[in-house]
Design a protein around this motif. Structure first.
Motif, short mmCIF file in Angstrom:
data_model
loop_
_atom_site.label_atom_id
_atom_site.label_comp_id
_atom_site.label_asym_id
_atom_site.label_seq_id
_atom_site.Cartn_x
_atom_site.Cartn_y
_atom_site.Cartn_z
N UNK A 1 30.50 54.71 11.63
CA UNK A 1 29.31 54.26 11.43
C UNK A 1 28.82 53.36 12.45
N UNK A 2 27.75 53.77 12.98
CA UNK A 2 27.15 53.23 14.17
C UNK A 2 26.13 51.97 13.63
N UNK A 3 26.62 50.74 14.14
CA UNK A 3 25.63 49.62 13.85
C UNK A 3 24.41 49.19 14.62
N UNK A 4 24.60 49.56 15.99
CA UNK A 4 23.47 49.30 16.73
C UNK A 4 24.04 50.10 18.27
N UNK A 5 22.99 49.91 19.25
CA UNK A 5 23.34 50.40 20.63
C UNK A 5 23.86 49.33 21.54
N UNK A 6 24.77 49.65 22.47
CA UNK A 6 24.94 48.63 23.52
C UNK A 6 23.68 48.04 24.19
N UNK A 7 23.90 46.58 24.61
CA UNK A 7 22.85 45.97 25.27
C UNK A 7 22.75 46.69 26.48
N UNK A 8 20.99 46.74 26.63
CA UNK A 8 20.41 47.49 28.10
C UNK A 8 20.86 46.58 29.30
N UNK A 9 21.15 45.31 29.29
CA UNK A 9 21.11 44.49 30.29
C UNK A 9 22.43 44.49 31.35
N UNK A 10 23.57 44.99 30.48
CA UNK A 10 24.73 45.17 31.32
C UNK A 10 25.13 46.81 31.46
N UNK A 11 26.24 47.14 32.10
CA UNK A 11 26.73 48.36 32.35
C UNK A 11 27.58 48.81 30.94
N UNK A 12 28.19 47.75 30.27
CA UNK A 12 28.92 48.10 29.26
C UNK A 12 29.09 46.83 28.25
N UNK A 13 29.30 46.90 26.98
CA UNK A 13 29.48 45.75 26.30
C UNK A 13 30.98 46.19 25.41
N UNK A 14 31.77 45.11 25.36
CA UNK A 14 33.07 45.53 24.65
C UNK A 14 33.33 44.58 23.73
N UNK A 15 33.80 44.95 22.47
CA UNK A 15 34.37 44.13 21.53
C UNK A 15 35.88 44.20 21.33
N UNK A 16 36.49 43.11 21.26
CA UNK A 16 37.96 43.43 21.00
C UNK A 16 38.98 41.93 20.79
N UNK A 17 39.90 42.12 20.45
CA UNK A 17 40.79 40.93 20.12
C UNK A 17 41.33 40.47 21.55
N UNK A 18 41.10 39.23 22.00
CA UNK A 18 41.59 38.87 23.31
C UNK A 18 43.09 38.66 23.12
N UNK A 19 43.84 39.16 24.09
CA UNK A 19 45.45 39.22 23.72
C UNK A 19 45.84 38.47 25.11
N UNK A 20 45.08 38.44 26.27
CA UNK A 20 45.74 37.73 27.37
C UNK A 20 44.38 37.30 28.21
N UNK A 21 44.72 36.08 29.16
CA UNK A 21 43.92 35.65 30.00
C UNK A 21 44.75 35.01 31.14
#
Length: 168
Positions: A28-48
């Motif tokens: 299911x595609x909810x929407x398209x990536x933002x056009x102002x950046x090269x890539x937009x990622x979503x995820x669980x942050x596991x390390x900083x």
């Protein structure tokens, strides 16, 4: 609707796009990536890593911006719940089974979930150094809530923005 709820609604709406449209059958595609950046990622942050600086994400795809029906449909398609079951929360995160460590621009905009005087969550900007310390030690003052999930905006392969996703 109070101002905090409006800000959160706008932030979640603006940040609720998957990294890219999935080509998996039944996705299911909810929407398209933002056009102002090269890539937009979503995820669980596991390390900083504040020294590198970098972050590590377990990539995922968020469902629920279209409501509980969207989240339930994705969870059913993945076999997480049965055909007559509902999720306990109005969102679902599909695990994309990919972990990425990504360089973090020292000037990146980082927005965490802060709290107002009444304890309501609200978007709160922090610096990279504040974020790295608080990620390691946890918030000492209770001024912000560590979020499991983040939206990351990349430009030239580096994170230039991170926004915490509120997950009830």
């Amino acid at each position: 609707m109070n101002k905090v709820a409006i800000v959160l609604t706008l932030l979640l709406g603006a940040c609720s796009s998957p990294a890219s449209p999935s080509t998996e059958p039944g996705s299911i595609v909810t929407s398209l990536p933002s056009p102002v950046v090269d890539e937009r990622l979503f995820g669980e942050l596991v390390a900083v890593d504040g020294n590198a600086p970098s972050i590590t994400l377990d990539l995922g795809q968020l469902f629920g911006a279209g409501g509980l029906d969207e989240a339930n449909a994705a969870a059913r398609a993945d076999g997480v719940i049965g055909p007559n079951e509902d999720l306990p929360n109005p969102f679902y995160v599909r695990d994309l089974h990919e972990r990425r460590t990504i360089g973090l621009d020292p000037a990146a905009t980082i927005v965490v979930l802060g709290h107002d005087a009444d304890g309501n969550s609200l978007p709160t900007p922090v610096t990279l150094s504040e974020f790295a310390v608080l990620w390691r030690t946890g918030p000492s003052s209770g001024a912000w809530t560590p979020a499991a999930y983040y939206w990351c905006s990349l430009r030239d392969g580096r994170v230039v923005g991170m926004e915490a996703e509120h997950a009830p």
